[in-house]
Design an enzyme around this catalytic site. Structure first.
Site, PDB file in Angstrom:
ATOM      1  N   GLY A  10       2.448  60.112  48.225  1.00 45.76           N
ATOM      2  CA  GLY A  10       1.606  60.559  47.112  1.00 45.76           C
ATOM      3  C   GLY A  10       0.609  59.485  46.722  1.00 45.76           C
ATOM      4  N   GLY A  36       1.469  65.119  48.139  1.00 48.85           N
ATOM      5  CA  GLY A  36       1.111  63.903  48.880  1.00 48.85           C
ATOM      6  C   GLY A  36       0.405  64.297  50.169  1.00 48.85           C
ATOM      7  N   TYR A 149       7.094  70.484  31.587  1.00 41.74           N
ATOM      8  CA  TYR A 149       6.947  69.224  32.330  1.00 41.74           C
ATOM      9  C   TYR A 149       7.542  68.074  31.519  1.00 41.74           C
ATOM     10  CZ  TYR A 149       4.647  65.342  34.762  1.00 41.74           C
ATOM     11  OH  TYR A 149       4.384  64.174  35.434  1.00 41.74           O
TER      12      TYR A 149
END
Ligand code: UDP
Length: 323
Positions: A10, A36, A149
């Site tokens: 990533g 990534g 999140y």
């Protein structure tokens, strides 16, 4: 040392891998390439101390082998980016919670230190500026997917702290504040690469909401240095640390600076949040870290100004620099 980086292909993980190889460590990376990319680590492949595996951290037998071979684990694999959370909430929540659970469980077997990368998003709508690590987290309603999140990352933190306290597993937690730099893509919503891309193409720069919301943007090199410091410092074990710049800037101001740095061709337009994301979306007004804890323990001090950060992203996106 032999180091494992989950999410090592990533944006942040690849810079971390590079930094650790520079310190003569052996570095193994596991990444499922969900956000990534191989191009982030292509230049590391030649290094005989570097290896990578393209797989999910949910592949427990594979991950177990890699954790076993490592002395410590930097856990960066996660669903990142507000856009991605809004687009795929189920995937994001399960990746973040189950993934971290697996990493901690495997590391615990042989007591390998784990550095958990969390996020400033956990402070949510808190108005206790600057945010201190022991401050309250103020999250919005569960019908607004954005907060999943923050919640998933807060659960990761609880779990890591519990492993630390109840199992004596060495862990440390870094809360990252808007990390930016070369290799970050605007695809998952991150504002600086998005604005720079728009500016370079001469397209309108899209400011969401009224643009008075602020953030503190932190160069990835400053973040990586802090992650290594927290891993290498025993006194960091069991602790939560803000990692970020304190240079607060409004998104309107950011848009003007990016416009200038990309040739002054773009209009700056404002788009309501409901249109940019959905009608349930909620943003936070200000986000500024108190960094005295990391400063005192590991001498953490961000070094890049916002204009240097923008310039680096402009050069990278023009193809002038590849790291
Ligand atoms: N933002 C924006 N235009 C964009 C993308 C993002 O104005 O094209 C805003 C976003 O609403 C937020 C800030 O920029 O207020 C930072 O967004 P980002 O997704 O980079 O990070 P966040 O801090 O929201 O996690």
């Amino acid at each position: 040392m032999r180091v494992l980086i989950t999410g090592g292909a990533g944006f942040i993980g690849s810079h971390l891998a590079e930094c650790l190889l520079g310190k003569n460590h052996r570095v193994a990376v596991i990444d499922d390439l969900s956000t990534g990319s191989i191009s982030n680590i292509r230049h590391l492949k030649e290094n005989e101390r570097f290896e990578y595996v393209i797989d999910s951290i949910m592949n427990v037998p594979r991950l177990a082998e890699m954790v076993d071979e490592a002395d410590c684990v930097y856990h960066l694999a996660a669903a990142v980016g507000v856009q991605r959370i809004v687009d795929d909430p189920v995937g994001a929540i399960t990746t973040n919670i189950r993934g971290t659970e697996i990493v901690l469980d495997l590391a615990d077997k042989k007591k390998k230190k784990v550095l958990i990368t969390s996020t400033s998003e956990v402070y949510g709508k808190s108005t206790q500026i600057p945010f201190r690590e022991d401050g309250d987290l103020v999250l919005g309603a569960t019908v607004r997917p954005r907060w999943s999140y923050a919640c998933s990352k807060a659960i990761d933190e609880f779990l890591a702290l519990a492993y630390g306290a109840a199992h004596d597993l060495p862990i440390a937690i870094a809360r990252l504040f808007n990390t930016v730099g070369p290799r970050q893509t605007g695809r998952y919503g991150m504002v600086i690469p998005r604005f720079v891309g728009q500016g370079l193409r001469g397209e309108p720069i899209t400011v969401y909401g009224d643009g008075n919301q602020t953030r503190c943007f932190t160069h990835v090199a400053d973040v990586v240095g802090a992650l290594v410091g927290l891993m290498e410092t025993r006194d960091a074990d069991g602790g939560v640390f803000n990692v970020g710049s304190q240079d607060e800037i409004s998104i309107n101001n950011l848009a003007s600076r990016v416009r200038k740095a990309t040739g002054d061709r773009s209009d700056i337009v404002h788009i309501p949040f409901a249109e940019a994301y959905d009608e349930n979306f909620e943003d936070m007004d200000r986000r500024v870290p108190d960094i005295s804890k990391a400063q005192d323990l590991i001498g953490y001090r961000p070094t890049y100004t916002i204009d240097q950060i923008i310039q680096g992203v402009v050069e990278f996106m023009r193809g002038e620099k590849d790291s």
